[in-house]
Each structure stands twice: as structure tokens, then as C-alpha cells.
Scaffold this motif. Structure first.
Motif, PDB file in Angstrom:
ATOM      1  N   GLY A   1       0.812  -1.211   0.000  1.00  0.00           N
ATOM      2  CA  GLY A   1       0.000   0.000   0.000  1.00  0.00           C
ATOM      3  C   GLY A   1       0.848   1.265   0.000  1.00  0.00           C
ATOM      4  N   GLN A   2       1.927   1.267   0.783  1.00  0.00           N
ATOM      5  CA  GLN A   2       2.808   2.430   0.818  1.00  0.00           C
ATOM      6  C   GLN A   2       3.483   2.652  -0.524  1.00  0.00           C
ATOM      7  OE1 GLN A   2       5.231   1.070   4.104  1.00  0.00           O
ATOM      8  NE2 GLN A   2       4.244   2.447   5.565  1.00  0.00           N
ATOM      9  N   LEU A   3       3.905   1.557  -1.162  1.00  0.00           N
ATOM     10  CA  LEU A   3       4.570   1.689  -2.454  1.00  0.00           C
ATOM     11  C   LEU A   3       3.586   2.167  -3.517  1.00  0.00           C
ATOM     12  CD1 LEU A   3       7.161   1.377  -4.057  1.00  0.00           C
ATOM     13  CD2 LEU A   3       6.522  -1.000  -4.515  1.00  0.00           C
ATOM     14  N   LYS A   4       2.365   1.649  -3.458  1.00  0.00           N
ATOM     15  CA  LYS A   4       1.344   2.070  -4.429  1.00  0.00           C
ATOM     16  C   LYS A   4       1.071   3.564  -4.289  1.00  0.00           C
ATOM     17  CE  LYS A   4      -3.335   1.020  -6.031  1.00  0.00           C
ATOM     18  NZ  LYS A   4      -4.539   0.170  -5.821  1.00  0.00           N
ATOM     19  N   LYS A   5       1.006   4.044  -3.049  1.00  0.00           N
ATOM     20  CA  LYS A   5       0.786   5.467  -2.815  1.00  0.00           C
ATOM     21  C   LYS A   5       1.946   6.284  -3.362  1.00  0.00           C
ATOM     22  CE  LYS A   5      -0.157   8.794   0.887  1.00  0.00           C
ATOM     23  NZ  LYS A   5      -0.356   8.971   2.359  1.00  0.00           N
ATOM     24  N   ALA A   6       3.183   5.806  -3.131  1.00  0.00           N
ATOM     25  CA  ALA A   6       4.356   6.520  -3.629  1.00  0.00           C
ATOM     26  C   ALA A   6       4.386   6.523  -5.154  1.00  0.00           C
ATOM     27  CB  ALA A   6       5.629   5.883  -3.077  1.00  0.00           C
ATOM     28  N   ALA A   7       3.995   5.408  -5.768  1.00  0.00           N
ATOM     29  CA  ALA A   7       4.017   5.302  -7.224  1.00  0.00           C
ATOM     30  C   ALA A   7       2.983   6.221  -7.864  1.00  0.00           C
ATOM     31  CB  ALA A   7       3.772   3.860  -7.658  1.00  0.00           C
ATOM     32  N   GLY A   8       1.928   6.525  -7.137  1.00  0.00           N
ATOM     33  CA  GLY A   8       0.899   7.410  -7.666  1.00  0.00           C
ATOM     34  C   GLY A   8       1.205   8.868  -7.444  1.00  0.00           C
ATOM     35  N   ARG A   9       2.334   9.133  -6.818  1.00  0.00           N
ATOM     36  CA  ARG A   9       2.710  10.507  -6.518  1.00  0.00           C
ATOM     37  C   ARG A   9       3.865  10.912  -7.415  1.00  0.00           C
ATOM     38  NH1 ARG A   9       3.667   9.755  -1.653  1.00  0.00           N
ATOM     39  NH2 ARG A   9       5.951   9.689  -1.627  1.00  0.00           N
ATOM     40  N   PRO A  10       3.622  11.726  -8.453  1.00  0.00           N
ATOM     41  CA  PRO A  10       4.703  12.131  -9.350  1.00  0.00           C
ATOM     42  C   PRO A  10       5.673  13.068  -8.658  1.00  0.00           C
ATOM     43  CG  PRO A  10       2.709  13.373  -9.832  1.00  0.00           C
ATOM     44  CD  PRO A  10       2.331  12.329  -8.799  1.00  0.00           C
ATOM     45  N   ALA A  11       6.854  13.201  -9.221  1.00  0.00           N
ATOM     46  CA  ALA A  11       7.823  14.142  -8.677  1.00  0.00           C
ATOM     47  C   ALA A  11       7.223  15.537  -8.702  1.00  0.00           C
ATOM     48  CB  ALA A  11       9.107  14.098  -9.490  1.00  0.00           C
ATOM     49  N   PRO A  12       7.270  16.258  -7.610  1.00  0.00           N
ATOM     50  CA  PRO A  12       6.639  17.583  -7.546  1.00  0.00           C
ATOM     51  C   PRO A  12       7.144  18.508  -8.651  1.00  0.00           C
ATOM     52  CG  PRO A  12       7.445  16.887  -5.388  1.00  0.00           C
ATOM     53  CD  PRO A  12       7.988  15.923  -6.380  1.00  0.00           C
ATOM     54  N   ALA A  13       6.191  19.116  -9.356  1.00  0.00           N
ATOM     55  CA  ALA A  13       6.561  20.004 -10.440  1.00  0.00           C
ATOM     56  C   ALA A  13       7.310  21.228  -9.917  1.00  0.00           C
ATOM     57  CB  ALA A  13       5.323  20.441 -11.210  1.00  0.00           C
ATOM     58  N   THR A  14       7.075  21.573  -8.648  1.00  0.00           N
ATOM     59  CA  THR A  14       7.724  22.749  -8.074  1.00  0.00           C
ATOM     60  C   THR A  14       9.121  22.424  -7.556  1.00  0.00           C
ATOM     61  OG1 THR A  14       6.710  22.232  -5.945  1.00  0.00           O
ATOM     62  CG2 THR A  14       5.532  23.762  -7.404  1.00  0.00           C
ATOM     63  N   ASP A  15       9.511  21.176  -7.625  1.00  0.00           N
ATOM     64  CA  ASP A  15      10.825  20.803  -7.095  1.00  0.00           C
ATOM     65  C   ASP A  15      11.533  19.848  -8.054  1.00  0.00           C
ATOM     66  OD1 ASP A  15      12.973  20.645  -5.387  1.00  0.00           O
ATOM     67  OD2 ASP A  15      12.091  19.041  -4.166  1.00  0.00           O
ATOM     68  N   PRO A  16      11.813  20.289  -9.283  1.00  0.00           N
ATOM     69  CA  PRO A  16      12.497  19.410 -10.228  1.00  0.00           C
ATOM     70  C   PRO A  16      13.942  19.184  -9.798  1.00  0.00           C
ATOM     71  CG  PRO A  16      12.324  21.614 -11.127  1.00  0.00           C
ATOM     72  CD  PRO A  16      11.535  21.617  -9.842  1.00  0.00           C
ATOM     73  N   VAL A  17      14.586  18.225 -10.472  1.00  0.00           N
ATOM     74  CA  VAL A  17      15.961  17.887 -10.138  1.00  0.00           C
ATOM     75  C   VAL A  17      16.871  19.091 -10.417  1.00  0.00           C
ATOM     76  CG1 VAL A  17      17.902  16.373 -10.651  1.00  0.00           C
ATOM     77  CG2 VAL A  17      15.560  15.478 -10.674  1.00  0.00           C
ATOM     78  N   PRO A  18      17.625  19.563  -9.398  1.00  0.00           N
ATOM     79  CA  PRO A  18      18.545  20.683  -9.618  1.00  0.00           C
ATOM     80  C   PRO A  18      19.832  20.195 -10.282  1.00  0.00           C
ATOM     81  CG  PRO A  18      18.633  19.985  -7.330  1.00  0.00           C
ATOM     82  CD  PRO A  18      17.575  19.133  -7.997  1.00  0.00           C
ATOM     83  N   VAL A  19      20.296  20.938 -11.295  1.00  0.00           N
ATOM     84  CA  VAL A  19      21.459  20.513 -12.062  1.00  0.00           C
ATOM     85  C   VAL A  19      22.410  21.695 -12.259  1.00  0.00           C
ATOM     86  CG1 VAL A  19      22.280  19.468 -14.213  1.00  0.00           C
ATOM     87  CG2 VAL A  19      20.036  18.831 -13.299  1.00  0.00           C
ATOM     88  N   THR A  20      23.685  21.442 -12.060  1.00  0.00           N
ATOM     89  CA  THR A  20      24.729  22.389 -12.434  1.00  0.00           C
ATOM     90  C   THR A  20      25.393  21.863 -13.702  1.00  0.00           C
ATOM     91  OG1 THR A  20      25.179  23.149 -10.177  1.00  0.00           O
ATOM     92  CG2 THR A  20      26.961  23.368 -11.774  1.00  0.00           C
ATOM     93  N   VAL A  21      25.487  22.698 -14.740  1.00  0.00           N
ATOM     94  CA  VAL A  21      26.071  22.291 -16.014  1.00  0.00           C
ATOM     95  C   VAL A  21      27.384  23.047 -16.227  1.00  0.00           C
ATOM     96  CG1 VAL A  21      25.739  22.072 -18.497  1.00  0.00           C
ATOM     97  CG2 VAL A  21      23.769  21.907 -16.961  1.00  0.00           C
ATOM     98  N   LEU A  22      28.461  22.306 -16.419  1.00  0.00           N
ATOM     99  CA  LEU A  22      29.785  22.895 -16.619  1.00  0.00           C
ATOM    100  C   LEU A  22      30.333  22.497 -17.982  1.00  0.00           C
ATOM    101  CD1 LEU A  22      31.347  22.163 -13.105  1.00  0.00           C
ATOM    102  CD2 LEU A  22      30.168  24.241 -13.861  1.00  0.00           C
ATOM    103  N   ASN A  23      30.915  23.435 -18.688  1.00  0.00           N
ATOM    104  CA  ASN A  23      31.462  23.189 -20.020  1.00  0.00           C
ATOM    105  C   ASN A  23      32.948  22.853 -19.908  1.00  0.00           C
ATOM    106  OD1 ASN A  23      32.112  23.093 -22.713  1.00  0.00           O
ATOM    107  ND2 ASN A  23      31.665  25.254 -23.135  1.00  0.00           N
TER     108      ASN A  23
END
Length: 430
Positions: A325-347
Motif C-alpha cells: 500500500g505504501q509503495l502504491k501510494k508513492a508510485a501514484g505521486r509524481p515528482a513535484p513540479a515545483t521541485d524538479p531535479v537541480p542541475v549544475t552544467v559545466l562546459n
């Protein structure tokens, strides 16, 4: 693992019986093949990787003889809690699209890291028939993608499976619809019947003619079949002939790490399991979604669904129980749109503007670029590193960058996944 539980019934038998069965079990040391870059065992408990090998050795070519390589037809991680009060069995879909790290082969060569189905790892390490290298590559792949340390492994082959079923005079299955699966060589009418030999093997392997044709429905059917197999074996504990035939086939089918190679260590492991209440044993599947969502046109594979997959692996690593049940609840919860993965890009190349260009493309994919800049060329190769707590985010980014292998790094930019661009950086996908 199933065989380990059943040897409890044989523990009190004569020495010759015990010695013969124990001698059936093959040990394979993985040793240095696992490397040093492994997850830390931080939360207690024991993790056992169970590998169902689809090797046809011993089947006389009568079933699937056209298969050229040995792959892991079934891959499960069994977590036994440190308290002994619960256990979790996690199934990995064989079509999981993951990063397969560099693996040592039996011929002295090393494979190149690449992205592919998770079940191919076993074949890569075992390309020359070296079972230890095959197991090591499967372990490295699970550890690298799940971030959970594997303590032991057990390999079960097809020949042992059919022998166990036949020793019990078959197992009853009750398909609700007729099954006609050419690839599994299975033709079953609807309703209950007892299956054995190739029918039993075909039943647990059929996929294309049932459900949506993916591996996900087959996982559930395999779990149900194993419950029925163990229930029937339990009812035959007092029939010496059936019990011996079952245990002989079970032990002949097993290859384990040296720590589990023998009836005594398997018995001790089973003793830890037997007191776990049935309702505290959770059978779970890694949350996933079709890869076509990320890479249009790929209808054959799945990718692990975040953040649910990361939460499941974190729970295993910390020895925390997670229910269905806990996993099913987690699977139904998408990654928050207000907290996307933060990335630093270096050339790290000589081409100006690469970091800004890539930052824009990552933003369109839903990542949050927190900074861009320049960096020394990373030895001609791009790198993707992450600080503690952002492993799942790094894996999510890596699905769009084939060829990059996320790695933990204490020096990674605080609070962000760091992508350093080298001249080899592949094009973004999806």
C-alpha cells in the motif's frame, strides 16, 4: 530462497542424505569482480539477489534451444530485516532500461558501460560461461542502479525448476482464459489443471499471449506459482521419496556465493525466515513506466518510476519496511513540479556556449539548472556526479544522456547534480 526454506524439512535426516544434498550446491566466488565502488551497508538487514537463469543446459535443446546467450529470466532482491520481523521481495522487470556498468568477463576482458535491459547484465558477465562473472555483473548492475548493497546471491536454473515440479507430481494452475503462446510453447485450456515438465516452465515464462504482453504480468504469475509450489512441497514433507526428489532437484539447480554454499548456511538462513508472519512478507515490483514516455518509439522497455523507486530502494538500504500500500501510494505521486531535479552544467570543452545550450534543453525536459560555467576538460569524457540524497535525480537525468554513468562524489556541487560536458557528450534523447 524457496529451496532454502524447504531444506528445513530435511535438517534432521541421516548424514548421507545431508551430505549428498549439500554437495549438490555449487559455490561461486565473485571476489574482486565486484570492484570497490559499492554502496555502503548502512541500515542493517540482509539483501540476497535471486537470479533465475534461463540457461537451457540439461534440457536437451527441447525448450528454447535457439537462445544464444544466458540471461537472467527472473531477478529478485530479497531483504530480510535486521529485526527478523518482516521481509520484502522486490522483483525487477527484466525489460528495465538501466545503466550496465563495466563488468569483468571470464576471458579477461572488460565490457564497456552502456544502457540496456537489466537482464542482459548476467549474459555480459557470463559471456564465456563463467557463472561467477555473470553473477558479479548482475550484482554490480543492481547495486549501481538501486544504490542498495547485495550481501549474497542465489542462481536457480531451468532444469532445477522442472525437476522440483515433477518431484511433486506437478502443480495446479487455474488460468481464467485459454493460453496459446508459441514462444513459450504453451497451449493450455481455461480452468484448473496440473502442469509439469515443459507446461510448468511455459506457464511461468509466457508473456506475449497474456495480458499486455509485458514482463509485469508474468512477474505476478511467477509469484503465484511459487506460492503454490511451496504449499504443495509443504504438504509432502512426510513423503521421503517426494521430499528427496524435490530437494535433490532444488539443490542441483543452485549456485550461490561461498557464504551460502551448503545446506548448513541455507538452513541457518531459512531459520531466520520461518518465524516471519506471512502478512509481513511483501512481494513488490519496482515501480516503472513505459520508456516510450521518455523515448518515443521504444515500446519494448520500461524505466523505473521516480520518486517511488528511489523511496523503495532507500527503505531497503535503511532496513525500513515498505508495504504494498505504501509503495502504491508513492508510485501514484509524481515528482513535484515545483521541485524538479537541480542541475549544475559545466562546459569542459573548447566550444563556447555548450553549457548554456545544454541548460536550455534540460530545462525543457523539466530539470532545474541552478548554475552554468566552465570547468577543466574531464579527461576527454563527460561526467555526471551527485551529492548525498540526489542519486534518484542523477539516475533520472542519466536516462536522457546515454553513455553517462552517475557516480557519487563528495566534491559535487552542494544541493545539485553536476554535469560536466566533455567532447564525448551524446545527444539528449526524449
Amino acid at each position: 530462497m524457496a529451496a532454502a526454506v524447504l531444506v528445513l524439512g530435511a535438517a534432521g535426516t541421516g548424514g548421507w542424505f545431508y551430505g549428498e544434498l549439500s554437495g549438490n550446491i555449487r559455490g561461486a566466488g565473485v571476489g574482486d569482480a565486484l570492484g570497490d565502488d559499492r554502496p555502503r551497508a548502512v541500515g542493517g538487514g540482509t539483501n540476497i539477489l535471486v537470479i533465475g537463469s534461463d540457461s537451457r543446459a540439461g534440457l536437451g535443446g527441447s525448450y528454447g534451444g535457439e537462445l544464444a546467450t544466458t540471461q537472467s529470466d527472473t531477478l529478485m532482491l530479497v531483504h530480510l530485516s535486521g529485526s527478523g520481523e518482516w521481509a520484502t521481495v522486490v522483483s525487477f522487470p527484466r525489460d528495465s532500461w538501466v545503466r550496465i556498468p563495466a563488468c569483468a568477463r571470464g576471458d579477461g576482458t572488460t565490457s564497456t558501460p552502456h544502457d540496456f535491459k537489466i537482464n542482459a547484465a548476467f549474459a555480459i558477465g557470463g559471456a564465456t560461461g563463467d557463472t561467477a562473472k555473470a553473477a558479479a555483473c548482475a550484482i554490480r548492475t543492481v547495486e549501481r542502479n538501486a544504490g542498495v548493497r547485495v550481501d549474497h546471491f542465489v542462481i536457480v536454473d531451468f532444469r532445477g525448476f522442472t525437476g522440483m515440479v515433477n518431484a511433486l507430481d506437478g502443480v495446479e494452475v487455474c488460468p481464467r482464459r485459454p493460453i496459446h503462446d508459441r514462444k513459450a510453447r504453451l497451449d493450455l485450456p481455461a480452468g484448473c489443471r496440473t502442469v509439469r515438465d515443459r507446461e510448468a516452465l511455459g506457464y511461468v515464462r509466457a508473456r506475449y499471449s497474456m495480458g499486455d504482453g509485458t514482463d509485469l504480468g508474468r512477474i505476478g504469475r511467477q509469484q503465484e506459482f511459487m506460492r503454490a509450489l511451496l504449499a504443495k512441497a509443504g504438504s509432502r514433507l512426510y513423503d521421503p521419496e517426494s521430499l528427496y526428489g524435490f530437494l535433490d532437484s532444488a539443490t542441483r539447480s543452485l549456485t550461490t556465493d561461498p557464504g551460502l554454499a551448503g545446506l548448513k548456511p541455507l538452513y541457518e538462513l531459512a531459520s531466520e525466515v520461518r518465524d516471519v508472519p506471512a502478512d509481513r512478507v511483501a512481494f513488490l515490483t519496482v515501480p516503472n513506466h513505459p520508456r516510450a514516455r521518455d523515448v518515443p518509439g521504444d515500446t519494448a522497455n520500461v524505466v523505473w518510476h521516480e520518486p517511488a523507486a528511489g523511496e523503495l530502494f532507500a527503505a531497503l538500504g535503511q532496513d525500513r519496511e515498505m508495504t504494498r500500500g505504501q509503495l502504491k501510494k508513492a508510485a501514484g505521486r509524481p515528482a513535484p513540479a515545483t521541485d524538479p531535479v537541480p542541475v549544475t552544467v559545466l562546459n569542459g570543452t573548447d566550444t563556447p556556449g555548450r553549457a548554456r545550450e545544454l541548460a536550455g534543453r534540460l530545462g525543457a525536459l523539466g530539470f532545474r539548472v541552478t548554475a552554468t560555467g566552465n570547468a577543466p576538460a574531464p579527461a576527454g569524457r563527460s561526467t555526471l556526479t551527485y551529492p548525498e540524497g540526489l542519486a534518484a535525480g542523477a539516475r533520472a537525468l542519466a536516462t536522457h544522456l546515454p553513455g553517462l554513468d552517475p557516480a557519487p562524489a563528495a566534491g559535487a556541487a552542494s544541493g545539485a547534480v553536476t554535469l560536466t560536458i566533455g567532447p564525448d557528450l551524446p545527444d539528449l534523447t526524449g
